[in-house]
Write an enzyme that holds these catalytic residues in place. Structure first.
Site, PDB file in Angstrom:
ATOM      1  N   LYS A 154     -37.804  -8.737   5.048  1.00 34.87           N
ATOM      2  CA  LYS A 154     -38.308  -7.410   4.665  1.00 34.87           C
ATOM      3  C   LYS A 154     -37.208  -6.613   3.965  1.00 34.87           C
ATOM      4  O   LYS A 154     -36.030  -6.985   4.014  1.00 34.87           O
ATOM      5  CB  LYS A 154     -38.795  -6.681   5.915  1.00 34.87           C
ATOM      6  CG  LYS A 154     -37.720  -6.430   6.953  1.00 34.87           C
ATOM      7  CD  LYS A 154     -38.355  -6.010   8.276  1.00 34.87           C
ATOM      8  CE  LYS A 154     -37.282  -5.731   9.305  1.00 34.87           C
ATOM      9  NZ  LYS A 154     -37.851  -5.582  10.654  1.00 34.87           N
ATOM     10  N   TYR A 179     -11.661  15.537  -1.041  1.00 37.69           N
ATOM     11  CA  TYR A 179     -12.405  16.765  -0.733  1.00 37.69           C
ATOM     12  C   TYR A 179     -12.064  17.272   0.661  1.00 37.69           C
ATOM     13  O   TYR A 179     -12.015  16.498   1.621  1.00 37.69           O
ATOM     14  CB  TYR A 179     -13.910  16.504  -0.812  1.00 37.69           C
ATOM     15  CG  TYR A 179     -14.427  16.356  -2.211  1.00 37.69           C
ATOM     16  CD1 TYR A 179     -14.278  17.382  -3.146  1.00 37.69           C
ATOM     17  CD2 TYR A 179     -15.075  15.193  -2.610  1.00 37.69           C
ATOM     18  CE1 TYR A 179     -14.763  17.244  -4.435  1.00 37.69           C
ATOM     19  CE2 TYR A 179     -15.569  15.060  -3.893  1.00 37.69           C
ATOM     20  CZ  TYR A 179     -15.399  16.081  -4.806  1.00 37.69           C
ATOM     21  OH  TYR A 179     -15.892  15.934  -6.075  1.00 37.69           O
TER      22      TYR A 179
HETATM   23  C1  LIG Z   1     -37.374  -6.622  11.468  1.00 38.96           C
HETATM   24  C2  LIG Z   1     -38.191  -7.413  12.391  1.00 38.96           C
HETATM   25  C3  LIG Z   1     -37.692  -8.611  12.922  1.00 38.96           C
HETATM   26  C4  LIG Z   1     -36.282  -9.078  12.684  1.00 38.96           C
HETATM   27  O1  LIG Z   1     -35.401  -8.226  13.378  1.00 38.96           O
HETATM   28  P1  LIG Z   1     -33.823  -8.494  13.396  1.00 38.96           P
HETATM   29  O2  LIG Z   1     -33.313  -7.557  14.426  1.00 38.96           O
HETATM   30  O3  LIG Z   1     -33.319  -8.179  12.020  1.00 38.96           O
HETATM   31  O4  LIG Z   1     -33.654  -9.913  13.752  1.00 38.96           O
HETATM   32  C5  LIG Z   1     -38.531  -9.355  13.721  1.00 38.96           C
HETATM   33  N1  LIG Z   1     -39.795  -8.941  13.987  1.00 38.96           N
HETATM   34  C6  LIG Z   1     -40.308  -7.799  13.500  1.00 38.96           C
HETATM   35  C7  LIG Z   1     -41.693  -7.400  13.830  1.00 38.96           C
HETATM   36  C8  LIG Z   1     -39.519  -6.979  12.690  1.00 38.96           C
HETATM   37  O5  LIG Z   1     -40.015  -5.840  12.206  1.00 38.96           O
END
Ligand SMILES: *Cc1c(COP(=O)(O)O)cnc(C)c1O
Length: 372
Positions: free
Chosen positions: A42, A268
């Site tokens: 994702k 800054y």
């Molecule tokens: C993002 C996600 C994962 C993977 O999570 P990680 O902590 O990056 O391993 C797995 N299952 C779902 C439903 C997610 O949204």
């Protein structure tokens, strides 16, 4: 010449990390198959690029993501194995795309079952019915799960849905085994008598020995994300402890070097004041590149192979580094912000009060990317 900053994505690190995760997935008993792996890609593969993920994770059993457009791009890039949309779909028009590209869905809400019941796909759609076991984000409440699953079986009989499975998500697999055990027990109790495959584990669940293997002897799919990119889901265990390699290296070059006197303020707000005369450098990387703006003085950084630290407040396009440990550094010297040959993305994230997850997703579009 463009600004000297670069994100390097290593396909071999992606496939190495998948291999590390797969290798430790021993079947719970000799006669059971090993769990299958949805590589989670994702958010543009956690900032690494969808097409890079398709190549780097070519040996995964499936790919999981949120965005239907990313799913279609995977198919167009030649991915033929399963694809799962972790949030399912959002409106009735999506269903035609699911069908056309053979995309599986998580079904987590009654509204999705209602939309499906109105659909007439020519090919049934594979689905995982999600149970809320305590994350309280997505998923049917326990009291409604059996009913939701019955509806899904009804849709399967009408050939709207294809294969069915059961899914949940852990809230504290990274820090509380007792809470996770309660979630698993609830999941087992609610799903034991329902047919179909099972998918419960994110990275933290996957890397915690025993969590996934205690479930029923059915087809299991794990869902590792962050670890596949070489970062850790845990506060207290670095990715290197698992043999994971950073898939993203963010580097820049020094564009200025100067000597400052004791008492001179830097950047800054003069947030850093030199306690003694020292040499400092400016790297061509700032918060508009995705480097975390809250990184304070002392955030680790590597110049010409020498570990040192940032100084003062970060600017939009530049950050200032301490060259005391690297007196040979000069304009053009390489600065590794994180990744191979530099601090881990997790160490930088910790210094800035955030997570490796956020940093890898936040590298700005203006940063050129090379794939090796
Ligand atoms: C993002 C996600 C994962 C993977 O999570 P990680 O902590 O990056 O391993 C797995 N299952 C779902 C439903 C997610 O949204």
């Amino acid at each position: 010449m463009p600004r000297p900053i670069l994100a390097r994505i290593s396909l071999s690190a992606l496939s190495h990390n998948l291999e590390v995760v797969t290798r430790q997935l021993k079947p719970a008993a000799a006669h059971r198959p090993r769990p299958l792996v949805w590589a989670v890609i994702k958010a543009n593969a956690y900032g690494h690029g969808i097409l890079n993920a398709v190549r780097g994770f070519s040996r995964a059993d499936g790919l999981a993501m949120l965005d239907i457009d990313e799913a279609v791009r995977c198919r167009q890039a030649g991915w033929t194995k399963p694809i799962l949309l972790l949030e399912g779909f959002f409106e009735p028009d999506d269903i035609a795309i699911l069908e056309q590209y053979r995309i599986s869905i998580a079904v987590h809400h009654q509204s999705q079952l209602d939309m499906l019941s109105q659909a007439r796909p020519r090919q049934p759609i594979d689905a995982l019915i999600k149970l809320n076991t305590g994350m309280n984000r997505l998923g049917f409440p326990a009291a409604q799960y059996a009913n939701a699953y019955r509806q899904a079986i009804g849709l399967q009989e009408q050939r709207i849905l294809g294969s069915l499975g059961k899914m949940t998500h852990f809230a504290r697999a990274d820090d509380d085994a007792a809470v996770t055990r309660e979630q698993i027990d609830l999941f087992d109790n609610m799903t034991r008598d329902l047919p179909g495959k099972v998918s419960v584990c994110n990275s933290a669940g996957t890397l915690t020995a025993g969590l996934w293997s205690t479930l029923e002897p059915v087809e299991q799919w794990i869902r590792p994300g962050i670890c596949l990119y070489g970062a850790t889901p845990f506060d207290d265990k670095p990715a290197s402890d698992f043999g994971l390699l950073p898939a993203m290296t963010l580097s820049a070059a020094l564009i200025s070097v100067r000597r400052i006197e004791a008492g001179a303020g830097v950047g800054y707000g003069h947030a850093f004041v030199a306690p003694e005369a020292m040499t400092i450098g400016v790297a061509a990387c700032g918060y508009a590149d995705g480097y975390p703006r809250h990184a304070p003085t002392g955030t680790p950084v590597c110049v010409d192979g020498v570990m040192t630290r940032t100084l003062g407040r970060l600017s939009m396009d530049m950050l200032i580094v301490d060259l005391s440990p690297a007196p040979q550094a000069h304009v053009g010297s390489q600065v590794v912000l994180w990744g191979e040959g530099g601090p881990s993305i997790d160490a930088v994230a910790r210094a800035a009060g955030t997570l490796g997850y956020e940093l890898m997703c936040a590298v700005a579009p203006r940063v050129p990317v090379v794939v090796v």
